[in-house]
Scaffold this motif. Sequence first.
Motif, PDB file in Angstrom:
ATOM      1  N   ALA A 152      58.337  36.435  94.199  1.00  0.00           N
ATOM      2  CA  ALA A 152      58.564  35.105  94.021  1.00  0.00           C
ATOM      3  C   ALA A 152      59.878  34.687  93.389  1.00  0.00           C
ATOM      4  O   ALA A 152      60.580  33.845  93.863  1.00  0.00           O
ATOM      5  CB  ALA A 152      57.506  34.201  93.256  1.00  0.00           C
ATOM      6  N   ILE A 207      47.942  39.715  85.283  1.00  0.00           N
ATOM      7  CA  ILE A 207      48.119  40.763  86.118  1.00  0.00           C
ATOM      8  C   ILE A 207      49.370  41.469  85.949  1.00  0.00           C
ATOM      9  O   ILE A 207      50.374  41.068  86.190  1.00  0.00           O
ATOM     10  CB  ILE A 207      47.783  40.588  87.598  1.00  0.00           C
ATOM     11  CG1 ILE A 207      46.557  39.912  87.728  1.00  0.00           C
ATOM     12  CG2 ILE A 207      48.064  41.734  88.327  1.00  0.00           C
ATOM     13  CD1 ILE A 207      46.218  39.391  89.081  1.00  0.00           C
ATOM     14  N   ASP A 222      53.841  44.509  94.111  1.00  0.00           N
ATOM     15  CA  ASP A 222      52.675  43.954  94.485  1.00  0.00           C
ATOM     16  C   ASP A 222      52.619  42.230  94.042  1.00  0.00           C
ATOM     17  O   ASP A 222      53.305  41.851  93.068  1.00  0.00           O
ATOM     18  CB  ASP A 222      51.654  44.449  93.273  1.00  0.00           C
ATOM     19  CG  ASP A 222      50.371  44.082  93.717  1.00  0.00           C
ATOM     20  OD1 ASP A 222      49.946  43.040  94.664  1.00  0.00           O
ATOM     21  OD2 ASP A 222      49.288  44.660  93.135  1.00  0.00           O
ATOM     22  N   PHE A 223      52.304  41.499  95.413  1.00  0.00           N
ATOM     23  CA  PHE A 223      52.209  40.181  95.087  1.00  0.00           C
ATOM     24  C   PHE A 223      51.395  39.462  94.080  1.00  0.00           C
ATOM     25  O   PHE A 223      51.670  38.399  93.631  1.00  0.00           O
ATOM     26  CB  PHE A 223      51.946  39.605  96.409  1.00  0.00           C
ATOM     27  CG  PHE A 223      53.138  39.524  97.347  1.00  0.00           C
ATOM     28  CD1 PHE A 223      54.034  38.579  97.435  1.00  0.00           C
ATOM     29  CD2 PHE A 223      53.191  40.323  98.483  1.00  0.00           C
ATOM     30  CE1 PHE A 223      55.108  38.646  98.303  1.00  0.00           C
ATOM     31  CE2 PHE A 223      54.347  40.647  99.575  1.00  0.00           C
ATOM     32  CZ  PHE A 223      55.336  39.569  99.388  1.00  0.00           C
ATOM     33  N   ALA A 224      50.451  40.341  93.566  1.00  0.00           N
ATOM     34  CA  ALA A 224      49.584  39.652  92.407  1.00  0.00           C
ATOM     35  C   ALA A 224      50.193  39.924  91.207  1.00  0.00           C
ATOM     36  O   ALA A 224      49.816  39.116  90.326  1.00  0.00           O
ATOM     37  CB  ALA A 224      48.300  40.709  92.577  1.00  0.00           C
ATOM     38  N   THR A 225      51.310  40.637  91.125  1.00  0.00           N
ATOM     39  CA  THR A 225      51.665  41.174  89.750  1.00  0.00           C
ATOM     40  C   THR A 225      52.493  39.754  89.083  1.00  0.00           C
ATOM     41  O   THR A 225      53.321  39.292  89.669  1.00  0.00           O
ATOM     42  CB  THR A 225      52.751  42.012  89.958  1.00  0.00           C
ATOM     43  OG1 THR A 225      52.110  43.383  90.235  1.00  0.00           O
ATOM     44  CG2 THR A 225      53.676  42.322  88.662  1.00  0.00           C
ATOM     45  N   GLN A 226      51.921  39.556  87.750  1.00  0.00           N
ATOM     46  CA  GLN A 226      52.866  38.504  86.992  1.00  0.00           C
ATOM     47  C   GLN A 226      53.554  39.228  86.037  1.00  0.00           C
ATOM     48  O   GLN A 226      54.585  38.532  85.710  1.00  0.00           O
ATOM     49  CB  GLN A 226      51.579  37.601  86.467  1.00  0.00           C
ATOM     50  CG  GLN A 226      50.834  36.806  87.278  1.00  0.00           C
ATOM     51  CD  GLN A 226      49.547  36.239  86.617  1.00  0.00           C
ATOM     52  OE1 GLN A 226      48.654  37.065  86.732  1.00  0.00           O
ATOM     53  NE2 GLN A 226      49.455  34.945  86.571  1.00  0.00           N
TER      54      GLN A 226
END
Lengths: 519, 447
Positions: free
Chosen positions: A125, A344, A350-354
């Motif tokens: 993003a 995360i 990985d799209f989940a990674t923050q």
Amino acid sequence: MSFRNEPTLELRRAPARQSLLAALDALDARLPLSVPVLVGGGRGRVEGIESTDPGRPSRLVARAGGGTSEDALAAVEAARRGFRDWGRRPASERAEVLRAGAAGLRERRLELAALQVRECAKPWAEADADVCEAIDFLEYYAQGAAELESGPELVQAPGERNLMRHAPRGVVAVIPPWNFPLAIPTGMTAAALAAGNAAVLKPAEQSPASALMLIEVLHAAGVPADALALVPGLGDAGAALVRHPGVHVIAFTGSSRVGLEIVRTAAQTPDEQGHVKRVVAEMGGKNCAIVDEDADLDDAVPALLRSAFAYAGQKCSAVSRVLCHEAVAGTLIERLAGATEALIVGQAEDFATQVPPLIEQEAQERVSGYSHLAAEHGRLVVQRDEPPGEGWFAAPTIAADLPRDSPVLHEEIFGPLLAVDVVADIEAACDAVDALPLALTGGLFSRNPATVERVIARSPVGNLYINRATTGAMVGRQPFGGNRRSGIGSKAGGPGYLLQFTEPRVVTENTVRHGLVVE
Amino acid sequence: MSVQVDFEAEIRRVGQALADAMPTHARNPLEAVDRKAMELAERDERLQAALLRLVDVTPACRSLEDLAGHLKGYLDEVGERPPSLDAAMRAAHTKAGRVALGAAATAGVRHMAHRFIVGESPRDALRAIERSWAEGIGTSLDLLGEATVTQAEADRYAERCADAIATLARAAAHWPERPALERDSLGPIPRTNLSVKVTALTPLIRPEAPHVGREDAARRLRPLLRAAREARAHLHVDMESVDALETTEDLFFSLLEEDEFRAGPSAGIVLQAYLRESPVQLERILDRARRAQREVALVVRLVKGAYWDHEVVEARQQGWRPPVFESKADCDRNYERLTRRLLDARPLVRLLIASHNLRSISHAIALNRLSGGEDRDLELQVLRGLGDDLARALARSGLRVRTYAPVGDLMAGMAYLVRRLLENTANESFLHDWRGGAPLEELLAPP
């Protein structure tokens, strides 16, 4: 101004995500990339620097030329030649070229985002937003250059004609950081070119490939090879540019240490240098967010988390200190801690990674040093396990109970460490902010209009955000830049930024002949 | 053509009958205290903003004086104030005045909150739920709470849901029979009915990574589905903003496709008619329901959608096309198209029409009747506090109606309350027009 920001990809839609993953696959097949020294249309060395994937340091992303002082000299010489033609073109023509550049970036936006994921471990993003910001800078400064050409209105008396023009200064050395690997180099380069200067770009050694793609796009859009050079390299290449008497403006974004060094060096005026250099510098921040007793913590907690931990805190706008009203400190710390535990941590792809890995080992060591200090001087509220696997990870951390003189509360950490500092009231919070020499961004969470007004009046920071995250400034909407020791010059992506790349010339013509006005 | 004319005539007949069945004060269903505030608010947008900000901040204020200080701050930003508010502003100059003003404001907000929020806890709400049941009106409970940002908060919400199912089911065993509420042509309908929010079941809702929230919420929704199955309760999964849509839909179907849930419980999902993509979404839902091969029909609650402002603002800030219809007529037309599609999809689904729009409701009832359906095969739902009179009118007309009733403390309920107030004061809302005295003919006209 009729400017509109480039829309980001709607990543909540599966097809948008799939298109990015496909672009990453295509990019991976081409790695490592080669980034040569590019001066005056000639390709120079491609050896010397290696940029690697911060999430998997064994993966080579690019081989780049280790630009030397000689390369820097050659680039400035070429730029002086390039300036003669580029600087004489009408602003409207330069603007057209920059707009074509924006179109070029748009065409390659998926590839450019994928490259940031690999080269800088920037999560999707944010990588996509960075590409959009780069496009915005080109469009915004193109528009600004066209508007600048007509010049401001001056007072006119009978019998004289007064005009003010903004002429380009000459050669601009652009020295960007790696954390916005496309947007910041694009912004500074676009401003230089829009105003009619030639530019020499010395990208950060961590992100040379993103810079190469920018240069390729701009050359293809019509910026002459002589007017825009690429000199990848280490600090010495940058230092040679800063020292060079043929350079007129140095546009820098990066650490305070290097920024102040540039200011000192640029102040020298050797005899062979026919001008005084101008420095445009964006430097570090120690950004605080104030949480008032009436703040809506449902909103404040996610916003603080984003401000402190997105891209692992590696943004100059990131918050690293919360000044919390004592009435809500207990609740805020508990909820922040729980929310931090839920973050995360993982690979940027990985799209989940923050929270992705940090840029390099040195950064990991620096952040770890501050964590130890925080544990020693105060208390670590959250201590997460170190993420498994290779990569320069740092666990997101919340610290509290620190003494007021702890370096954790005063120094820029540039990593995922957030300190919560409890204050008796809002005045005390404002005092704490006011005591800092850095003044880049600030945050305030409050629902009381009187408090909002008071904090606005007392905040020295360049960008103050109320009831939202302190990151994510948009071109044209939130012109960005710090005050005090955080920066000099006016704000990137705002009115007035281009003026720093120009010199004003005022012409007064006498229009009286034999006592008659002959206009 | 004549079929179309007959259909419109039937819609008007149904709507007229419902209007006639409303209690006489129904033209102005808002009660005295908040009616005044709402009327003021509807006249002036800045005043409306001040009122909403006051409602929003009330739970966070530590003293009456503090609340009065906020109120003064909000009113300062309103240009032309009605005389009554000017008096309030003058009162704020003294401490005693601020305390009095704060007390009045708190009482006002509390009163308003009580209209929308049925009780502090499920146990607390039982009396009101049972009173409704006696009148022939069912209830779906919704547990209000602060936003879930930690795992502990998600756990607490799940515990509250389990407690609500148990509390309601225990009580419901003793309720008198209400055949209209308990059976349709497909079979029995649970008395106990709980609505849950996926964003409260996990702190990991990530629009760009729906699987993360889905997996985390599944750990908590699965035990709730089991509890509902054991208690013979209906569990309804609410739909929220588009950011959580994929997570919610995938979570719902991935669990219901599991073998252990084939025979129960009764479970439902929501379709938001304001979404441009809702027709496509509906086909996907029907397809997944078909493939799940469950023994109980899927319940679909058709709503307009309550996050319109959020969706539009977010899209505009990002440069995206808003995912919602921007005109009321487009949205209303879509609502009717979806109604038809859902009625045709029976017996795979049971349809709930959740709307305060008399036209949408009459349309669904008329369409059901004209296509040979029975009244009991359609459920109508309204919101507590906004649709109470409508619910009574529907119950009196022998239709199956349920109230969506939030439970929780005032503090936690503010976000909900603010959203409901926004909806209620929106210039395009049906209730706004209805209260304003628009002729029935106009209100029942095709969108």
